[in-house]
Design a protein around this motif. Structure first.
Motif, PDB file in Angstrom:
ATOM      1  N   LEU A  44       0.839  -1.193   0.000  1.00  0.00           N
ATOM      2  CA  LEU A  44       0.000   0.000   0.000  1.00  0.00           C
ATOM      3  C   LEU A  44       0.876   1.245   0.000  1.00  0.00           C
ATOM      4  CD1 LEU A  44      -2.642  -0.965   2.740  1.00  0.00           C
ATOM      5  CD2 LEU A  44      -2.887  -1.153   0.273  1.00  0.00           C
ATOM      6  N   THR A  45       0.294   2.367  -0.364  1.00  0.00           N
ATOM      7  CA  THR A  45       1.019   3.630  -0.309  1.00  0.00           C
ATOM      8  C   THR A  45       0.956   4.191   1.108  1.00  0.00           C
ATOM      9  OG1 THR A  45      -0.913   4.979  -0.827  1.00  0.00           O
ATOM     10  CG2 THR A  45       0.384   4.138  -2.701  1.00  0.00           C
ATOM     11  N   ARG A  46       1.743   5.218   1.361  1.00  0.00           N
ATOM     12  CA  ARG A  46       1.730   5.866   2.667  1.00  0.00           C
ATOM     13  C   ARG A  46       0.343   6.401   2.990  1.00  0.00           C
ATOM     14  NH1 ARG A  46       2.364  11.475   3.824  1.00  0.00           N
ATOM     15  NH2 ARG A  46       2.474  11.579   1.588  1.00  0.00           N
ATOM     16  N   ASP A  47      -0.323   7.005   2.004  1.00  0.00           N
ATOM     17  CA  ASP A  47      -1.657   7.558   2.229  1.00  0.00           C
ATOM     18  C   ASP A  47      -2.677   6.463   2.534  1.00  0.00           C
ATOM     19  OD1 ASP A  47      -0.659  10.089   1.814  1.00  0.00           O
ATOM     20  OD2 ASP A  47      -1.229  10.140  -0.306  1.00  0.00           O
ATOM     21  N   GLN A  48      -2.557   5.317   1.881  1.00  0.00           N
ATOM     22  CA  GLN A  48      -3.482   4.213   2.146  1.00  0.00           C
ATOM     23  C   GLN A  48      -3.275   3.659   3.554  1.00  0.00           C
ATOM     24  OE1 GLN A  48      -2.397   1.913  -1.288  1.00  0.00           O
ATOM     25  NE2 GLN A  48      -4.257   2.495  -2.407  1.00  0.00           N
ATOM     26  N   TYR A  49      -2.016   3.559   3.994  1.00  0.00           N
ATOM     27  CA  TYR A  49      -1.751   3.126   5.365  1.00  0.00           C
ATOM     28  C   TYR A  49      -2.296   4.148   6.367  1.00  0.00           C
ATOM     29  CZ  TYR A  49       1.287  -0.811   4.162  1.00  0.00           C
ATOM     30  OH  TYR A  49       1.784  -2.004   3.703  1.00  0.00           O
ATOM     31  N   THR A  50      -2.154   5.421   6.057  1.00  0.00           N
ATOM     32  CA  THR A  50      -2.660   6.470   6.940  1.00  0.00           C
ATOM     33  C   THR A  50      -4.179   6.395   7.056  1.00  0.00           C
ATOM     34  OG1 THR A  50      -0.798   7.877   6.326  1.00  0.00           O
ATOM     35  CG2 THR A  50      -2.671   8.954   7.368  1.00  0.00           C
ATOM     36  N   LEU A  51      -4.865   6.215   5.943  1.00  0.00           N
ATOM     37  CA  LEU A  51      -6.329   6.094   5.963  1.00  0.00           C
ATOM     38  C   LEU A  51      -6.755   4.850   6.746  1.00  0.00           C
ATOM     39  CD1 LEU A  51      -9.062   7.146   4.979  1.00  0.00           C
ATOM     40  CD2 LEU A  51      -8.767   5.723   2.948  1.00  0.00           C
ATOM     41  N   THR A  52      -6.069   3.744   6.556  1.00  0.00           N
ATOM     42  CA  THR A  52      -6.370   2.523   7.305  1.00  0.00           C
ATOM     43  C   THR A  52      -6.170   2.741   8.799  1.00  0.00           C
ATOM     44  OG1 THR A  52      -5.660   1.189   5.421  1.00  0.00           O
ATOM     45  CG2 THR A  52      -5.786   0.073   7.539  1.00  0.00           C
ATOM     46  N   ALA A  53      -5.102   3.440   9.172  1.00  0.00           N
ATOM     47  CA  ALA A  53      -4.849   3.723  10.586  1.00  0.00           C
ATOM     48  C   ALA A  53      -5.957   4.597  11.176  1.00  0.00           C
ATOM     49  CB  ALA A  53      -3.491   4.399  10.760  1.00  0.00           C
ATOM     50  N   ALA A  54      -6.414   5.591  10.432  1.00  0.00           N
ATOM     51  CA  ALA A  54      -7.465   6.471  10.932  1.00  0.00           C
ATOM     52  C   ALA A  54      -8.780   5.713  11.131  1.00  0.00           C
ATOM     53  CB  ALA A  54      -7.673   7.639   9.973  1.00  0.00           C
ATOM     54  N   ILE A  55      -9.145   4.887  10.179  1.00  0.00           N
ATOM     55  CA  ILE A  55     -10.385   4.103  10.300  1.00  0.00           C
ATOM     56  C   ILE A  55     -10.283   3.126  11.471  1.00  0.00           C
ATOM     57  CG2 ILE A  55     -11.806   2.344   9.169  1.00  0.00           C
ATOM     58  CD1 ILE A  55     -11.139   3.802   6.499  1.00  0.00           C
ATOM     59  N   ALA A  56      -9.162   2.444  11.587  1.00  0.00           N
ATOM     60  CA  ALA A  56      -8.977   1.483  12.679  1.00  0.00           C
ATOM     61  C   ALA A  56      -8.998   2.183  14.032  1.00  0.00           C
ATOM     62  CB  ALA A  56      -7.663   0.720  12.494  1.00  0.00           C
ATOM     63  N   PHE A  57      -8.428   3.381  14.110  1.00  0.00           N
ATOM     64  CA  PHE A  57      -8.450   4.134  15.367  1.00  0.00           C
ATOM     65  C   PHE A  57      -9.878   4.426  15.801  1.00  0.00           C
ATOM     66  CE2 PHE A  57      -8.844   8.230  17.501  1.00  0.00           C
ATOM     67  CZ  PHE A  57      -8.100   7.984  18.638  1.00  0.00           C
ATOM     68  N   TRP A  58     -10.689   4.908  14.869  1.00  0.00           N
ATOM     69  CA  TRP A  58     -12.064   5.259  15.235  1.00  0.00           C
ATOM     70  C   TRP A  58     -12.910   4.034  15.549  1.00  0.00           C
ATOM     71  CZ3 TRP A  58     -12.890   9.600  17.261  1.00  0.00           C
ATOM     72  CH2 TRP A  58     -12.145  10.717  16.877  1.00  0.00           C
ATOM     73  N   VAL A  59     -12.711   2.940  14.845  1.00  0.00           N
ATOM     74  CA  VAL A  59     -13.422   1.697  15.175  1.00  0.00           C
ATOM     75  C   VAL A  59     -13.034   1.249  16.577  1.00  0.00           C
ATOM     76  CG1 VAL A  59     -13.610  -0.762  14.606  1.00  0.00           C
ATOM     77  CG2 VAL A  59     -13.762   0.952  12.799  1.00  0.00           C
ATOM     78  N   CYS A  60     -11.755   1.318  16.886  1.00  0.00           N
ATOM     79  CA  CYS A  60     -11.264   0.945  18.215  1.00  0.00           C
ATOM     80  C   CYS A  60     -11.850   1.860  19.284  1.00  0.00           C
ATOM     81  CB  CYS A  60      -9.742   1.002  18.231  1.00  0.00           C
ATOM     82  SG  CYS A  60      -9.014   0.638  19.829  1.00  0.00           S
ATOM     83  N   ALA A  61     -11.814   3.159  19.043  1.00  0.00           N
ATOM     84  CA  ALA A  61     -12.327   4.121  20.028  1.00  0.00           C
ATOM     85  C   ALA A  61     -13.814   3.906  20.282  1.00  0.00           C
ATOM     86  CB  ALA A  61     -12.066   5.544  19.540  1.00  0.00           C
ATOM     87  N   PHE A  62     -14.619   3.765  19.239  1.00  0.00           N
ATOM     88  CA  PHE A  62     -16.057   3.543  19.419  1.00  0.00           C
ATOM     89  C   PHE A  62     -16.330   2.199  20.095  1.00  0.00           C
ATOM     90  CE2 PHE A  62     -16.635   6.617  15.773  1.00  0.00           C
ATOM     91  CZ  PHE A  62     -17.109   7.641  16.580  1.00  0.00           C
ATOM     92  N   GLY A  63     -15.533   1.203  19.772  1.00  0.00           N
ATOM     93  CA  GLY A  63     -15.700  -0.099  20.416  1.00  0.00           C
ATOM     94  C   GLY A  63     -15.446  -0.042  21.907  1.00  0.00           C
ATOM     95  N   PHE A  64     -14.342   0.607  22.309  1.00  0.00           N
ATOM     96  CA  PHE A  64     -14.021   0.712  23.735  1.00  0.00           C
ATOM     97  C   PHE A  64     -15.023   1.587  24.482  1.00  0.00           C
ATOM     98  CE2 PHE A  64      -9.484  -0.584  22.749  1.00  0.00           C
ATOM     99  CZ  PHE A  64      -9.606  -1.818  23.359  1.00  0.00           C
ATOM    100  N   VAL A  65     -15.499   2.642  23.853  1.00  0.00           N
ATOM    101  CA  VAL A  65     -16.507   3.497  24.486  1.00  0.00           C
ATOM    102  C   VAL A  65     -17.809   2.725  24.662  1.00  0.00           C
ATOM    103  CG1 VAL A  65     -17.963   5.536  24.125  1.00  0.00           C
ATOM    104  CG2 VAL A  65     -15.503   5.683  23.773  1.00  0.00           C
TER     105      VAL A  65
END
Length: 169
Positions: A44-65
């Motif tokens: 993947l490109t740097r931007d694709q990894y960044t987008l994946t990290a952002a989506i995973a962060f929010w899924v994780c945050a909403f899951g823990f909340v």
């Protein structure tokens, strides 16, 4: 230099890859050898990894909340949150590695014919390696008119700043 710049925009451009290979072979230019990790992260490109990290962060945050405020513990939600946390950490590391690796923002091409890399920032210091035009280097730091760079063959040395150009503008 321009083929490398074209590949920065589109890493899988077949004509630019072929022409770069021809030019490097004719000039006998030296290349930086990427590590196994850097080769594996080119999926993947740097931007694709960044987008994946952002989506995973929010899924994780909403899951823990959701787990924190729900009355019953749901194992599936906890597992998804932990998995998304792992995806976030991996994707953030991969994005950082793509930006700061050998083919990241510090990538530069030698534009001067037979540029001498030296042990110190002086024209009279010992020569480490003579680089033909078209060779790849990774800029590590700059001091005045000199650039300290990672050279092919896992060497390091100082080059005059006027003898190289960065790939990314």
């Amino acid at each position: 230099l321009n083929y490398e710049r074209a590949l920065t925009l589109d890493r899988h451009h077949p004509e630019a890859q072929a022409n770069l290979r021809i030019v490097r072979d004719e000039a006998r230019a030296l290349e930086l050898i990427p590590t196994k990790l850097e080769r594996a992260l080119t999926v993947l490109t740097r931007d694709q990894y960044t987008l994946t990290a952002a989506i995973a962060f929010w899924v994780c945050a909403f899951g823990f909340v959701t787990v924190a405020f729900s009355s019953g513990r749901r194992r599936g939600l906890i597992a998804v949150s932990i998995l998304s946390l792992a995806v976030f950490v991996f994707s953030a590391f991969a994005a950082w590695q793509r930006e700061h690796g050998k083919h990241g923002a510090g990538l530069a091409i030698v534009t001067a014919e037979n540029a001498d890399a030296r042990l110190a920032t002086a024209d009279t210091s010992n020569r480490v390696l003579t680089l033909p035009a078209g060779s790849e280097i990774e800029i590590l730091s700059q001091r005045g008119d000199w650039i300290y760079a990672a050279l092919p063959n896992d060497l390091r040395g100082w080059l005059p700043a006027k003898s190289v150009e960065t790939v990314r503008l």
